[in-house]
Design a protein around this motif. Structure first.
Motif, mmCIF file in Angstrom:
data_model
loop_
_atom_site.group_PDB
_atom_site.id
_atom_site.type_symbol
_atom_site.label_atom_id
_atom_site.label_comp_id
_atom_site.label_asym_id
_atom_site.label_seq_id
_atom_site.Cartn_x
_atom_site.Cartn_y
_atom_site.Cartn_z
ATOM 1 N N SER B 49 22.524 -22.773 -17.745
ATOM 2 C CA SER B 49 23.254 -23.192 -16.676
ATOM 3 C C SER B 49 24.892 -22.998 -17.048
ATOM 4 C CB SER B 49 23.140 -24.737 -16.390
ATOM 5 O OG SER B 49 22.226 -25.092 -15.610
ATOM 6 N N ILE B 50 25.632 -22.569 -15.885
ATOM 7 C CA ILE B 50 27.071 -22.351 -16.118
ATOM 8 C C ILE B 50 27.584 -23.370 -15.207
ATOM 9 C CG2 ILE B 50 28.969 -20.840 -15.896
ATOM 10 C CD1 ILE B 50 27.200 -18.613 -16.073
ATOM 11 N N LEU B 198 14.853 -28.256 -6.433
ATOM 12 C CA LEU B 198 15.131 -28.043 -7.990
ATOM 13 C C LEU B 198 13.515 -28.034 -8.581
ATOM 14 C CD1 LEU B 198 18.062 -30.037 -8.873
ATOM 15 C CD2 LEU B 198 17.832 -27.912 -9.043
ATOM 16 N N ASN B 199 12.742 -29.045 -7.924
ATOM 17 C CA ASN B 199 11.291 -29.071 -8.655
ATOM 18 C C ASN B 199 10.796 -28.074 -8.292
ATOM 19 O OD1 ASN B 199 11.829 -31.793 -9.709
ATOM 20 N ND2 ASN B 199 11.177 -32.727 -7.883
ATOM 21 N N LEU B 200 10.882 -27.297 -7.025
ATOM 22 C CA LEU B 200 10.227 -25.919 -6.935
ATOM 23 C C LEU B 200 10.384 -25.010 -7.818
ATOM 24 C CD1 LEU B 200 8.619 -24.124 -5.067
ATOM 25 C CD2 LEU B 200 10.692 -23.914 -3.867
ATOM 26 N N LEU B 201 11.848 -25.056 -8.040
ATOM 27 C CA LEU B 201 12.281 -24.054 -9.004
ATOM 28 C C LEU B 201 11.840 -24.199 -10.485
ATOM 29 C CD1 LEU B 201 16.154 -23.781 -8.127
ATOM 30 C CD2 LEU B 201 14.262 -21.917 -7.627
ATOM 31 N N LYS B 202 11.584 -25.321 -10.796
ATOM 32 C CA LYS B 202 10.895 -25.808 -12.280
ATOM 33 C C LYS B 202 9.450 -25.214 -12.087
ATOM 34 C CE LYS B 202 13.334 -29.139 -14.575
ATOM 35 N NZ LYS B 202 13.183 -30.630 -15.103
ATOM 36 N N ARG B 223 21.781 -31.103 -15.497
ATOM 37 C CA ARG B 223 21.183 -32.006 -16.364
ATOM 38 C C ARG B 223 19.614 -31.891 -16.240
ATOM 39 N NH1 ARG B 223 23.401 -37.956 -18.199
ATOM 40 N NH2 ARG B 223 22.574 -37.803 -20.352
ATOM 41 N N HIS B 224 19.203 -31.996 -14.835
ATOM 42 C CA HIS B 224 17.975 -32.121 -14.328
ATOM 43 C C HIS B 224 17.279 -30.701 -14.857
ATOM 44 C CE1 HIS B 224 14.602 -33.227 -11.932
ATOM 45 N NE2 HIS B 224 14.410 -31.985 -11.404
ATOM 46 N N ASP B 242 22.964 -26.826 -26.286
ATOM 47 C CA ASP B 242 21.749 -27.403 -25.339
ATOM 48 C C ASP B 242 22.080 -28.534 -24.853
ATOM 49 O OD1 ASP B 242 20.099 -29.425 -27.413
ATOM 50 O OD2 ASP B 242 21.437 -28.057 -28.466
ATOM 51 N N LYS B 243 21.255 -28.817 -24.049
ATOM 52 C CA LYS B 243 21.433 -29.972 -22.900
ATOM 53 C C LYS B 243 21.540 -31.336 -23.554
ATOM 54 C CE LYS B 243 18.124 -31.369 -20.296
ATOM 55 N NZ LYS B 243 16.872 -31.438 -19.479
ATOM 56 N N LYS B 244 20.822 -31.533 -24.538
ATOM 57 C CA LYS B 244 20.776 -32.903 -25.179
ATOM 58 C C LYS B 244 22.171 -33.038 -25.905
ATOM 59 C CE LYS B 244 17.706 -35.829 -27.649
ATOM 60 N NZ LYS B 244 18.298 -35.794 -29.152
ATOM 61 N N SER B 245 22.417 -32.090 -26.675
ATOM 62 C CA SER B 245 23.774 -32.005 -27.655
ATOM 63 C C SER B 245 24.798 -32.061 -26.874
ATOM 64 C CB SER B 245 23.727 -30.737 -28.401
ATOM 65 O OG SER B 245 24.558 -30.718 -29.313
ATOM 66 N N LEU B 246 25.015 -31.265 -25.610
ATOM 67 C CA LEU B 246 26.265 -31.349 -24.871
ATOM 68 C C LEU B 246 26.470 -32.767 -24.105
ATOM 69 C CD1 LEU B 246 28.126 -28.862 -23.416
ATOM 70 C CD2 LEU B 246 27.338 -29.937 -21.586
ATOM 71 N N PHE B 247 25.327 -33.156 -23.332
ATOM 72 C CA PHE B 247 25.588 -34.612 -22.744
ATOM 73 C C PHE B 247 25.948 -35.863 -23.840
ATOM 74 C CE2 PHE B 247 24.044 -32.245 -19.165
ATOM 75 C CZ PHE B 247 24.682 -32.971 -18.133
ATOM 76 N N GLU B 248 25.121 -35.583 -25.058
ATOM 77 C CA GLU B 248 25.301 -36.501 -25.778
ATOM 78 C C GLU B 248 26.437 -36.518 -27.062
ATOM 79 O OE1 GLU B 248 21.672 -37.506 -28.043
ATOM 80 O OE2 GLU B 248 20.577 -37.717 -26.169
#
Lengths: 299, 341
Positions: B49-50, B198-202, B223-224, B242-248
């Motif tokens: 994501s950007i 979003l769920n469709l995209l996933k 985040r999702h 990566d998501k976890k590292s960035l948010f935490e």
């Protein structure tokens, strides 16, 4: 929520026919509700019928001379009188209708085709292409239409075909400008970007996705331009540069009549009235169509 | 995890400057530096994501990769091919592999064409299926994105926003792309519909092994869906992780401020809101040094003069990169924010 929407859509579909024909029908209704479009349309239809069936309706041969009965005022025998060669004016007007309409339609068709092409290319490619084309259009626009047409006909020589070409050329810049501005706004839409992202060729994007979206202003302008084209063509004929005698052209008839304006005014009057009616009819239709297709510009 | 994967998209030093014309001669008087020297990599099968606020150049980056606007300079390598060196014809052929989903579902599909026409045309352009199989494929695509076969001959105006976005997704899928750039693909939708899309995209990603470059300003959405996140500010990347590292464990002061703006539903755990002062400076004449220094509470003289490079900081893995001179000092507490009253 989406499911609700779906059910609704299904209902609409079963009740109506395809949505596109519904859209078309809406437009037809709007045109029918517009008085000036109706008046103009009916007049044009009437003139069209005369133009097509003219030779069957006309009481006399339009080019047959009858020197004994020259410059006769309107009578039961010659409804609109006769000209200086004794030719029946009504018959000549009826035969001239097809020439007038032909000149109007053909010159606009020709001018619009070239103008639309240049306008779309100009708007779509932009940058230098746009500058070159539009500056050239500016040059054409700088001349008054009739003067430009006059210059072109003087170069090409006087004939009906050359008048059509001249009037067409002088109408090109109007179409190019209108189409260019519509193209500029359509080009910005995201679905054009989507087509580019899919790898569509420029030709496909221009013809399948841009052109259909610029037709509404085009139809309006074309109708109005026919009126202008008829005036320009009549003007050229009046100056002796259009249809050559003895062709029953309205502009030429007007020109013939001016020599007898004092003792036989009807010779010039009736062709003049005929031109006015046709031009007004096209203007009314054009204005009406503009109200229907583009309600924003309505005063 | 990332190391084993194949590099699909590699953007290097991408710059997109838009000229500002002025004067009667239409000379270029200045440039809007929408994207200024951006480099990142997207691996096959992941979602990157950007994020950033409006005007930070995230959409411009997406458009530049697809060459919808020709980038000023840089390098875009996709699946081994250098996209920017391809001529128009070669690029058009390459577009089969890179598709885009737009923000506005009302503007991104031609209102005059039926769904069937829209999808068939896409297949026709890239010549992906034999003619007689295309009809069948249209139905299949519609079902993949959660629409019905009975809707194939309808016009866009008969669909809701969410359904239209599904049509947009179906169109992107119709040419079997490897990478899909989703440019604010759910921003225009209602929150409930956002989740569906979003769920469709996933789901599609799992089934078709797609790679997403997901452009958004909405951190919740990001985040999702993301595996990795790129944070942009004023045309530059400030942090990649990566998501976890960035948010935490956000490193960059801007990222911290951005994350602190996410509303919390937990009443007991009140976060401290970091309020940034001032506005985003103009990208026409961006600040010297670190672009964030005008609003950064930690800014020092160094920040005002030297542009920070994107680097991994000492206490993070090599995948977490940040463009801040003082990332460690801020983390350890040795550099305190300057509080202005």
């Amino acid at each position: 929520m989406e499911q609700l929407q779906e059910i609704d859509n299904d209902k609409i579909i079963t009740r109506n026919e395809s949505p596109r024909s519904k859209q078309r029908r809406d437009i037809v209704y709007k045109i029918l509700a517009n008085k000036s479009a109706i008046v103009g349309g009916v007049l044009i239809l009437f003139i069209l019928i005369i133009a097509i069936f003219g030779p069957l309706i006309a009481p006399y041969d339009p080019v047959a001379q009858d020197m004994v009965n020259k410059l006769q005022p309107p009578s039961s025998e010659h409804w609109l009188g006769t000209d200086h060669f004794g030719r029946d004016i009504l018959s000549r007007l009826i035969h001239g209708a097809s020439i007038t309409l032909l000149v109007g339609f053909l010159s606009v068709a020709l001018g619009a085709t070239v103008g639309v092409f240049l306008g779309i290319i100009s708007g779509y490619y932009g940058k230098r292409t746009d500058s070159i084309i539009m500056r050239f259009m500016d040059i054409l626009l700088a001349f008054p239409g009739i003067l430009l047409a006059l210059a072109i006909v003087s170069v090409l020589g006087g004939s009906l075909l050359n008048v059509i070409i001249a009037v067409a050329i002088s109408s090109i810049p109007i179409f190019a400008r209108i189409v260019r501005s519509s193209t500029l706004s359509v080009k910005k839409l995201e679905y054009i970007d989507a087509m580019r992202a899919l790898g569509a060729s420029d030709r496909r994007i221009i013809f399948k996705h841009i052109f259909p979206n610029v037709t509404s202003p085009l139809i309006v302008q074309a109708t109005l331009s026919i009126a202008t084209a008829i005036i320009s063509a009549s003007g050229l004929s009046f100056l002796g540069l259009g249809a050559q005698p003895p062709t029953p052209d309205w502009g030429a008839m007007l020109s013939d009549g001016r020599n007898f304006l004092y003792n036989a005014p009807h010779v010039a009057l009736f062709p003049g009235i005929a031109i006015v009616i046709v031009v007004v009819a096209f203007n009314l239709l054009g204005d009406g169509l503009r109200d229907v297709f583009d309600p924003k510009t309505k005063d | 995890m990332v190391d084993e994967q194949k590099m699909l998209l590699n953007v290097k030093n991408l710059k997109q400057y838009f000229p500002i014309k002025g004067g009667i001669l239409g000379r270029t008087v200045n440039y809007v530096k929408a994207v200024d020297d951006v480099s990142f990599t997207v691996y096959e099968g992941e979602t990157v994501s950007i994020v950033g606020e409006s005007g930070c150049g995230k959409s411009t980056t997406g458009r530049a990769i697809l060459r919808l606007d020709e980038p000023t300079s840089g390098n875009v390598e996709f699946d081994g091919a250098d996209l920017l060196s391809l001529n128009k014809k070669e690029m058009n052929r390459m577009r089969k592999h890179l598709q885009i989903i737009f923000q506005d579902p009302y503007a991104s599909i031609n209102p005059r064409h039926t769904v069937r026409q829209i999808l068939t045309e896409a297949m026709e352009i890239q010549n992906v299926w034999p003619k007689e199989k295309r009809d069948e494929k249209v139905i299949e695509l519609l079902e993949t994105v959660g629409l019905g076969a009975h809707q194939a001959d309808r016009f866009p105006h008969e669909f809701s926003g969410g359904q239209r976005q599904r049509i947009g997704i179906a169109r992107a899928l119709s040419v079997n792309p490897k990478l899909i750039i989703a440019d604010e693909a759910v921003s225009a939708l209602d929150v409930s519909i956002q989740a569906q899309v979003l769920n469709l995209l996933k789901k599609l990603q799992r089934e078709l092994n797609l790679t997403y470059l997901f452009i958004s300003h909405d951190l919740g959405v990001v985040r999702h869906i993301s595996d990795r996140i790129i944070v942009m500010y004023l045309g530059k990347i400030v942090e990649i992780a990566d998501k976890k590292s960035l948010f935490e464990n956000p490193k960059h002061p801007y990222t911290k401020a951005l994350l602190s703006a996410i509303p919390s539903t937990d009443v007991d755990n009140k976060k401290e809101r970091i309020l940034l002062k001032g506005d985003v400076p103009s990208p026409i004449d961006p600040p010297k040094g670190c672009r964030f220094h005008t609003r950064c509470p930690f800014a020092t003289e160094l920040c005002r003069t030297e542009v920070p490079e994107l680097r991994s900081s000492s206490d993070t893995t090599s995948d977490h990169q940040v463009a801040c001179h003082h990332a460690e000092a801020i983390e350890s507490g040795s550099l305190q924010p300057v509080v202005s009253s």
